[in-house]
Design a protein around this motif. Structure first.
Motif, PDB file in Angstrom:
ATOM      1  N   LYS A 157       0.833  -1.206   0.000  1.00  9.21           N
ATOM      2  CA  LYS A 157       0.000   0.000   0.000  1.00  9.21           C
ATOM      3  C   LYS A 157       0.868   1.256   0.000  1.00  9.21           C
ATOM      4  O   LYS A 157       0.479   2.304  -0.516  1.00  9.21           O
ATOM      5  CB  LYS A 157      -0.932   0.018   1.214  1.00  9.21           C
ATOM      6  CG  LYS A 157      -1.947  -1.095   1.194  1.00  9.21           C
ATOM      7  CD  LYS A 157      -2.848  -1.006  -0.041  1.00  9.21           C
ATOM      8  CE  LYS A 157      -3.760  -2.215  -0.152  1.00  9.21           C
ATOM      9  NZ  LYS A 157      -4.274  -2.415  -1.512  1.00  9.21           N
ATOM     10  N   LEU A 174       1.639   2.898  -3.483  1.00 13.26           N
ATOM     11  CA  LEU A 174       0.759   3.918  -4.083  1.00 13.26           C
ATOM     12  C   LEU A 174       1.122   5.305  -3.560  1.00 13.26           C
ATOM     13  O   LEU A 174       1.125   6.286  -4.294  1.00 13.26           O
ATOM     14  CB  LEU A 174      -0.702   3.601  -3.755  1.00 13.26           C
ATOM     15  CG  LEU A 174      -1.307   2.401  -4.496  1.00 13.26           C
ATOM     16  CD1 LEU A 174      -2.678   2.052  -3.928  1.00 13.26           C
ATOM     17  CD2 LEU A 174      -1.419   2.688  -5.986  1.00 13.26           C
ATOM     18  N   GLU A 232       4.337   6.369  -5.162  1.00 11.26           N
ATOM     19  CA  GLU A 232       4.097   6.783  -6.549  1.00 11.26           C
ATOM     20  C   GLU A 232       3.576   8.223  -6.598  1.00 11.26           C
ATOM     21  O   GLU A 232       4.017   9.026  -7.431  1.00 11.26           O
ATOM     22  CB  GLU A 232       3.087   5.836  -7.217  1.00 11.26           C
ATOM     23  CG  GLU A 232       2.912   6.123  -8.696  1.00 11.26           C
ATOM     24  CD  GLU A 232       1.845   5.262  -9.351  1.00 11.26           C
ATOM     25  OE1 GLU A 232       0.786   5.053  -8.729  1.00 11.26           O
ATOM     26  OE2 GLU A 232       2.072   4.825 -10.499  1.00 11.26           O
ATOM     27  N   ARG A 233       2.680   8.576  -5.672  1.00 11.94           N
ATOM     28  CA  ARG A 233       2.144   9.944  -5.645  1.00 11.94           C
ATOM     29  C   ARG A 233       3.241  10.947  -5.272  1.00 11.94           C
ATOM     30  O   ARG A 233       3.275  12.062  -5.797  1.00 11.94           O
ATOM     31  CB  ARG A 233       0.979  10.064  -4.658  1.00 11.94           C
ATOM     32  CG  ARG A 233      -0.286   9.386  -5.113  1.00 11.94           C
ATOM     33  CD  ARG A 233      -0.705   9.764  -6.521  1.00 11.94           C
ATOM     34  NE  ARG A 233      -1.122  11.143  -6.639  1.00 11.94           N
ATOM     35  CZ  ARG A 233      -2.380  11.548  -6.769  1.00 11.94           C
ATOM     36  NH1 ARG A 233      -3.348  10.673  -6.828  1.00 11.94           N
ATOM     37  NH2 ARG A 233      -2.666  12.827  -6.874  1.00 11.94           N
ATOM     38  N   PHE A 289       4.140  -3.058  -9.128  1.00 11.89           N
ATOM     39  CA  PHE A 289       3.663  -3.069  -7.741  1.00 11.89           C
ATOM     40  C   PHE A 289       3.771  -4.483  -7.185  1.00 11.89           C
ATOM     41  O   PHE A 289       3.175  -5.401  -7.726  1.00 11.89           O
ATOM     42  CB  PHE A 289       2.209  -2.575  -7.684  1.00 11.89           C
ATOM     43  CG  PHE A 289       2.104  -1.096  -7.860  1.00 11.89           C
ATOM     44  CD1 PHE A 289       2.231  -0.527  -9.114  1.00 11.89           C
ATOM     45  CD2 PHE A 289       1.921  -0.264  -6.774  1.00 11.89           C
ATOM     46  CE1 PHE A 289       2.157   0.846  -9.282  1.00 11.89           C
ATOM     47  CE2 PHE A 289       1.842   1.101  -6.932  1.00 11.89           C
ATOM     48  CZ  PHE A 289       1.967   1.661  -8.189  1.00 11.89           C
ATOM     49  N   THR A 290       4.518  -4.625  -6.106  1.00 16.22           N
ATOM     50  CA  THR A 290       4.742  -5.957  -5.517  1.00 16.22           C
ATOM     51  C   THR A 290       3.855  -6.134  -4.282  1.00 16.22           C
ATOM     52  O   THR A 290       3.329  -5.167  -3.732  1.00 16.22           O
ATOM     53  CB  THR A 290       6.210  -6.106  -5.101  1.00 16.22           C
ATOM     54  OG1 THR A 290       6.477  -5.208  -4.027  1.00 16.22           O
ATOM     55  CG2 THR A 290       7.146  -5.790  -6.247  1.00 16.22           C
ATOM     56  N   GLU A 291       3.714  -7.390  -3.866  1.00 17.13           N
ATOM     57  CA  GLU A 291       2.908  -7.685  -2.674  1.00 17.13           C
ATOM     58  C   GLU A 291       3.579  -7.132  -1.414  1.00 17.13           C
ATOM     59  O   GLU A 291       2.924  -6.577  -0.545  1.00 17.13           O
ATOM     60  CB  GLU A 291       2.727  -9.206  -2.506  1.00 17.13           C
ATOM     61  CG  GLU A 291       1.840  -9.855  -3.552  1.00 17.13           C
ATOM     62  CD  GLU A 291       0.379  -9.441  -3.434  1.00 17.13           C
ATOM     63  OE1 GLU A 291      -0.033  -9.011  -2.345  1.00 17.13           O
ATOM     64  OE2 GLU A 291      -0.341  -9.535  -4.445  1.00 17.13           O
ATOM     65  N   ASP A 316       7.332 -10.857 -10.035  1.00 19.58           N
ATOM     66  CA  ASP A 316       7.541  -9.401 -10.098  1.00 19.58           C
ATOM     67  C   ASP A 316       8.702  -9.082 -11.040  1.00 19.58           C
ATOM     68  O   ASP A 316       8.641  -8.122 -11.816  1.00 19.58           O
ATOM     69  CB  ASP A 316       7.879  -8.835  -8.711  1.00 19.58           C
ATOM     70  CG  ASP A 316       6.738  -8.989  -7.722  1.00 19.58           C
ATOM     71  OD1 ASP A 316       5.584  -8.909  -8.150  1.00 19.58           O
ATOM     72  OD2 ASP A 316       7.023  -9.191  -6.527  1.00 19.58           O
ATOM     73  N   MET A 365      -1.842  12.863 -14.674  1.00 22.39           N
ATOM     74  CA  MET A 365      -1.019  12.009 -13.822  1.00 22.39           C
ATOM     75  C   MET A 365      -0.045  11.281 -14.729  1.00 22.39           C
ATOM     76  O   MET A 365      -0.461  10.599 -15.665  1.00 22.39           O
ATOM     77  CB  MET A 365      -1.883  10.987 -13.077  1.00 22.39           C
ATOM     78  CG  MET A 365      -2.831  11.595 -12.067  1.00 22.39           C
ATOM     79  SD  MET A 365      -2.010  12.641 -10.850  1.00 22.39           S
ATOM     80  CE  MET A 365      -0.974  11.451 -10.043  1.00 22.39           C
ATOM     81  N   ASN A 411       1.421   2.849 -15.598  1.00 20.37           N
ATOM     82  CA  ASN A 411       0.846   1.547 -15.258  1.00 20.37           C
ATOM     83  C   ASN A 411       0.017   1.096 -16.441  1.00 20.37           C
ATOM     84  O   ASN A 411      -0.944   1.770 -16.821  1.00 20.37           O
ATOM     85  CB  ASN A 411      -0.060   1.663 -14.027  1.00 20.37           C
ATOM     86  CG  ASN A 411       0.744   1.842 -12.770  1.00 20.37           C
ATOM     87  OD1 ASN A 411       1.805   1.237 -12.627  1.00 20.37           O
ATOM     88  ND2 ASN A 411       0.269   2.675 -11.868  1.00 20.37           N
ATOM     89  N   LEU A 423      -3.111  -6.655 -11.075  1.00 22.04           N
ATOM     90  CA  LEU A 423      -2.601  -5.281 -11.110  1.00 22.04           C
ATOM     91  C   LEU A 423      -3.697  -4.288 -10.708  1.00 22.04           C
ATOM     92  O   LEU A 423      -3.456  -3.369  -9.907  1.00 22.04           O
ATOM     93  CB  LEU A 423      -2.053  -4.954 -12.507  1.00 22.04           C
ATOM     94  CG  LEU A 423      -1.523  -3.534 -12.705  1.00 22.04           C
ATOM     95  CD1 LEU A 423      -0.414  -3.201 -11.694  1.00 22.04           C
ATOM     96  CD2 LEU A 423      -0.992  -3.325 -14.123  1.00 22.04           C
ATOM     97  N   LYS A 461      -4.027  -4.348  -6.985  1.00 18.75           N
ATOM     98  CA  LYS A 461      -2.907  -3.711  -6.269  1.00 18.75           C
ATOM     99  C   LYS A 461      -2.972  -2.202  -6.344  1.00 18.75           C
ATOM    100  O   LYS A 461      -2.665  -1.511  -5.373  1.00 18.75           O
ATOM    101  CB  LYS A 461      -1.573  -4.183  -6.863  1.00 18.75           C
ATOM    102  CG  LYS A 461      -1.091  -5.499  -6.304  1.00 18.75           C
ATOM    103  CD  LYS A 461       0.241  -5.843  -6.935  1.00 18.75           C
ATOM    104  CE  LYS A 461       0.552  -7.304  -6.741  1.00 18.75           C
ATOM    105  NZ  LYS A 461       1.477  -7.824  -7.734  1.00 18.75           N
ATOM    106  N   ILE A 462      -3.319  -1.675  -7.513  1.00 18.22           N
ATOM    107  CA  ILE A 462      -3.260  -0.217  -7.653  1.00 18.22           C
ATOM    108  C   ILE A 462      -4.633   0.439  -7.521  1.00 18.22           C
ATOM    109  O   ILE A 462      -4.774   1.631  -7.759  1.00 18.22           O
ATOM    110  CB  ILE A 462      -2.546   0.224  -8.952  1.00 18.22           C
ATOM    111  CG1 ILE A 462      -3.335  -0.190 -10.189  1.00 18.22           C
ATOM    112  CG2 ILE A 462      -1.139  -0.345  -9.027  1.00 18.22           C
ATOM    113  CD1 ILE A 462      -2.755   0.400 -11.479  1.00 18.22           C
ATOM    114  N   GLU A 463      -5.623  -0.373  -7.144  1.00 20.01           N
ATOM    115  CA  GLU A 463      -6.969   0.137  -6.840  1.00 20.01           C
ATOM    116  C   GLU A 463      -7.577   0.886  -8.027  1.00 20.01           C
ATOM    117  O   GLU A 463      -8.046   2.006  -7.897  1.00 20.01           O
ATOM    118  CB  GLU A 463      -6.923   1.030  -5.587  1.00 20.01           C
ATOM    119  CG  GLU A 463      -6.412   0.268  -4.371  1.00 20.01           C
ATOM    120  CD  GLU A 463      -6.149   1.148  -3.168  1.00 20.01           C
ATOM    121  OE1 GLU A 463      -6.360   2.367  -3.259  1.00 20.01           O
ATOM    122  OE2 GLU A 463      -5.705   0.609  -2.142  1.00 20.01           O
TER     123      GLU A 463
END
Lengths: 315, 157
Positions: A66, A69, A72-73, A86-88, A119, B9, B13, B27, B30-32
């Protein structure tokens, strides 16, 4: 587009306190007492490149859980294009506690992040299509757990298959293996081990040996930080890049500023190894003389350019 | 003139048309996100894949006013159907006729496109149609907020 690669990024959390004491519960009420920022050599270089005026800068790599994310922002807030797998597993958090009086600097470096084989396969696929618009790619920093030491070798091979050149900022076994693919520019980092190519470096002779050995092993050009200067190597000569009359405040971020400015020069003016290093050294000096770890603009580099000397080293 | 590139943005992805559906679902989770751009090996934008594109292929009837026994039956049926298609390729489920916007387009042009379209996201491409990111309805509203604030300021001056 400029591409920088960061396989093992981190969220850097800096806490500024009056005095850093163990067993003391401290409260931070001031916004300026806490700073959260994206970390990782490739990310910082990407931010520097953006600040130097490059419109299209991409950072490619892994982010996890989480927090990925959120990370990334943070990077997107710098107007950098993010291209992440994105990995677990949750990604790293580096904690810095900076005490004012007495001046202390405590760093907890989180090395818990690891990625899966799936991944890595996804990353390789993304990397192949991620570099199509870049000619010169910066690969820098450590690798997360689960990634084989030959990952940079594989990435460089992909770049070469697609006629792209690579600037590699790496250390240890990852660097040793990557040299087989003959990256264009190699900048080892070795603060944590003091070793390049498995050999301890202390004297200028050791450094010169290491620079020449890097070329022998496959690098086309090598750049080695040496004391407050840099030794730079091409196939014919060795040069010392030094700064005169400067006041060092901090070296944090100087390496990333150097890498970014080298790229900035090459992107704007083409590949001139000596002049790109002169420009890069002036950029590193900007960071060394200020508290901030990031470059702000080209003007501050231009102001320091005349302080940089490049001289041939006779061996 | 405010351009799309100032509000978009910058995220790449994405999935490829030859990726498997299972990877798309993982995917998205994960990235919602419920939609992803589809690109080719050169990162050229080809279309989108919505979660809805997958759902409509696995649910035998729309979930609606079902009694609980029928719901469980349909859930199991949906899981089985998904199991059957999860190895299939994105190209079989993607939408190809999708409008994209250029990063140098003005936000005012973007506003009319996004209002006329049902898409919640518009994907942003460069001159060569390479994916560069996306822009959402929220970004459009944020832009309009800024325009409104500028208007207020100029009226005050």
């Amino acid at each position: 587009m400029i591409t920088t690669v960061t396989l093992n990024p981190a969220i850097d959390r800096e806490y500024f306190v009056k005095e850093n004491k163990p067993n003391l519960h401290q409260y931070i009420y001031d916004d300026e007492g806490v700073k959260v920022s994206p970390g990782g050599k490739g990310v910082l270089s990407a931010i520097n490149l953006k600040n130097l005026g490059h419109e299209d800068v991409q950072n490619i790599g892994f982010v996890g859980g989480k927090q990925g994310l959120f990370f990334e922002r943070l990077v997107q807030d710098c107007d950098i294009t993010t291209n992440y797998i994105f990995t677990e597993n949750e990604m790293r958090n580096n904690i810095f506690i900076i005490g004012e009086s007495p001046a202390t600097y405590t760093h907890y470096n989180d090395y818990t992040y690891s990625v899966s084989d799936k991944d890595i396969n996804n990353f390789i696929k993304r990397f192949k299509r991620g570099i199509v618009d870049s000619e010169f790619i910066m690969i820098s920093g450590a690798i997360p757990g689960g990634v084989s030491f030959d990952i940079y070798k594989e990435l460089i091979s992909i770049c070469h298959e697609n006629n792209k050149e690579v600037y590699l900022h790496a250390s240890g076994e990852v660097l040793n293996l990557a040299l087989e693919e003959q990256p264009k520019v190699v900048v080892p980092y070795f603060k944590h081990t003091n070793k390049i190519l498995d050999k301890e470096v202390a004297t200028i002779e050791d450094y010169i040996w290491a620079g020449k050995k890097l070329l022998e092993e496959g690098a086309q050009y090598a750049i080695l930080p040496y004391e407050c200067n840099h030794l730079i190597f091409d196939k014919d000569e060795t040069y010392k890049v030094s700064s005169k009359d400067f006041c060092m405040v901090n070296w944090l971020g100087a390496g990333e500023a150097y890498n970014a400015a080298f790229f900035d020069y090459v992107e704007r003016k083409g590949f001139d190894f000596i002049e790109a290093n002169r420009w890069a050294a002036a950029a590193a000096l900007v960071v060394a003389e200020e508290k901030e770890i990031l470059l702000k603009n080209k003007g501050e580099i231009e102001e320091r350019l005349e302080l940089i000397e490049v001289e041939r080293v006779s061996i | 003139m405010s351009k799309v590139k100032n509000y978009m943005m910058r995220s790449l992805n994405s999935v490829c048309q030859h990726d498997e559906v299972e990877g798309v679902i993982r995917l998205m989770h994960k990235i919602e996100r419920s939609v992803l751009p589809v690109v080719d090996d050169e990162n050229t934008f080809l279309g989108t894949i919505y979660i809805q594109n997958i759902l409509k292929n696995i649910i035998p009837e729309r979930y609606g006013f079902l009694d609980i026994n029928k719901f469980i039956y349909e859930r199991n049926q949906a899981a089985e159907n998904l199991n059957n298609i999860k190895g299939k390729k994105v190209k079989d489920y993607m939408s190809k006729k999708v409008i994209s916007v250029k990063e140098d387009e003005s936000m005012d042009d973007m506003a009319s496109i996004i209002i006329k379209n049902k898409e919640s996201y518009l994907y942003v491409v460069n001159k060569e149609d390479k994916l560069r990111g996306y822009i959402s309805r929220a970004d459009l509203l944020y832009y309009l907020l800024e325009v409104g604030e500028e208007g207020d300021e100029s009226r005050r001056d």
